[in-house]
Design an enzyme around this catalytic site. Sequence first.
Site, PDB file in Angstrom:
ATOM      1  N   GLU A   1      14.343  26.959  54.900  1.00  0.00           N
ATOM      2  CA  GLU A   1      14.955  27.702  53.791  1.00  0.00           C
ATOM      3  C   GLU A   1      15.583  26.761  52.760  1.00  0.00           C
ATOM      4  O   GLU A   1      15.570  27.031  51.569  1.00  0.00           O
ATOM      5  CB  GLU A   1      16.006  28.673  54.346  1.00  0.00           C
TER       6      GLU A   1
ATOM      7  N   ARG B   1      22.394  42.412  67.887  1.00  0.00           N
ATOM      8  CA  ARG B   1      22.250  43.648  67.094  1.00  0.00           C
ATOM      9  C   ARG B   1      21.250  44.593  67.750  1.00  0.00           C
ATOM     10  O   ARG B   1      20.233  44.150  68.277  1.00  0.00           O
ATOM     11  CB  ARG B   1      21.770  43.325  65.674  1.00  0.00           C
TER      12      ARG B   1
ATOM     13  N   HIS C   1      16.507  37.549  55.157  1.00  0.00           N
ATOM     14  CA  HIS C   1      15.657  36.410  55.545  1.00  0.00           C
ATOM     15  C   HIS C   1      14.546  36.176  54.514  1.00  0.00           C
ATOM     16  O   HIS C   1      13.507  35.600  54.837  1.00  0.00           O
ATOM     17  CB  HIS C   1      14.936  36.632  56.902  1.00  0.00           C
TER      18      HIS C   1
ATOM     19  N   ASN D   1      25.144  26.377  52.021  1.00  0.00           N
ATOM     20  CA  ASN D   1      25.141  27.666  52.692  1.00  0.00           C
ATOM     21  C   ASN D   1      26.558  27.896  53.217  1.00  0.00           C
ATOM     22  O   ASN D   1      26.939  27.330  54.241  1.00  0.00           O
ATOM     23  CB  ASN D   1      24.118  27.629  53.833  1.00  0.00           C
TER      24      ASN D   1
ATOM     25  N   ARG E   1      22.801  29.365  48.765  1.00  0.00           N
ATOM     26  CA  ARG E   1      22.235  30.528  49.435  1.00  0.00           C
ATOM     27  C   ARG E   1      23.199  31.696  49.232  1.00  0.00           C
ATOM     28  O   ARG E   1      24.392  31.571  49.487  1.00  0.00           O
ATOM     29  CB  ARG E   1      22.086  30.245  50.921  1.00  0.00           C
TER      30      ARG E   1
END
Length: 415
Positions: free
Chosen positions: A400, A256, A195, A22, A106
């Site tokens: 993940e 956010r 996601h 990643n 990823r």
Amino acid sequence: MTIKTKLIKKSKSARMQILVLNSGSSSVKYQLINGGNLKLLVRGNISRIGTDDAQFWQRKENGGEVKFTRPILNHEQAIQQLLDSLLYKKTGILKNLSDIFAVGHRVVHGGEYFSRPTLINDEVMNKISQCSQLAPLHNPPQLKGIEACRRLIQGVPQVAVFDTAFHQTIPPVAYMYGLPYDKYKKHRIRRYGFHGTSHYYVAHRAATLEKQPVEKLKIITCHLGNGSSVAAIKGGKCIDTSMGFTPLEGLVMGTRAGDIDCSAVLYLMRQENLNAEKMDTLLNKQSGLLGLSGVSNDMRKIIEAADKNNERSRLAFDIFCYRVKKYIGAYTAALNGVDVLVFTAGIGENSPAVRTRVCEQLDYLGFDLDHYINNQTIGTESKISKNNSKVNIWTIPTNEELVIAKQTLDVVYSI
Ligand code: ADP
């Protein structure tokens, strides 16, 4: 010997480790996973790439940690460093680079090109690069990681696993915005969702735990971390998700803003004379829990401050939970009912307080939380609803990397 025969031969030997990468703008996180039993062997993290004091950390699951600081100036050096460390006699785990069976990367944005994990070749690289305009912070460093691996571990299949891919089943009615149609055609402005790997994992895991085929279930998954999103999954396929064209839309997150009237953005830009870049920073980095509370983007600190009667932290907590609840209601409607609700990621897995508030007064929809079990459940896989709850509620730690490893294997076997 064809590549397939070679790979099958290799996979039959004990050496078939999957390297999962990643790559971020200044970091590379990685895991080495045994491709036979999908058990984690090693995890590591290189941060502050591009500086003279980059930090390297690696831990073997069966014991042994390596930590040091040294100049690592780019992604290629970072990946060379992690390979050296995996090969290092004393603390490493690999005898040979050829013990790596495949590499799974990823990749955040696959645009409309990729609806499944894909074997990387020049054409795929080109398409990922085209998607960089949609994810300027994520795709470019991920491309650097892929390029470095292709150079350093030649002859090993490299697979891209996209955060957006799982959401490519969302129908136009849910992915289109009410903008002039040509803006979609020309600029590809639509909901993509993110996601995806996490939503996919917890939905499938929930079906396994429920002992039901995923095809028979209606599932709402809440990935609540620093970035947060909710997804509606019908028969194993995603039909809607809260993040949109970018990860800004939807829930209130660590920094956010989530959903906001676009006119408020334009108004702020005019009133405070903000250019697009400054507005982007305000919405993505200075809003959410941090902006509302003025305390932190970290839910633990928000809860701590709220418990000490910090009004703005209380408000931030309330707004965060309310927004999740609203999406659960909306997706219950979109799915025409729901069988399973899943909480995952840092907040979803670890915060009984958030789960309690989200599920409060959702009884008319059939959500009945077992408060005792919920309060005991921190970071573990557990059913947290009462036995007679119409909807089963679960906490499932996301994984993940496991999905990336598994999908990488699937792609390689399908070559
Ligand atoms: P990301 O991967 O998006 O950076 P994570 O999934 O690691 O984020 O989640 C980070 C969030 O999880 C932070 O807001 C952190 O405060 C929250 N978190 C972790 N542990 C707890 C806890 N025990 N209670 C409440 N929130 C927690």
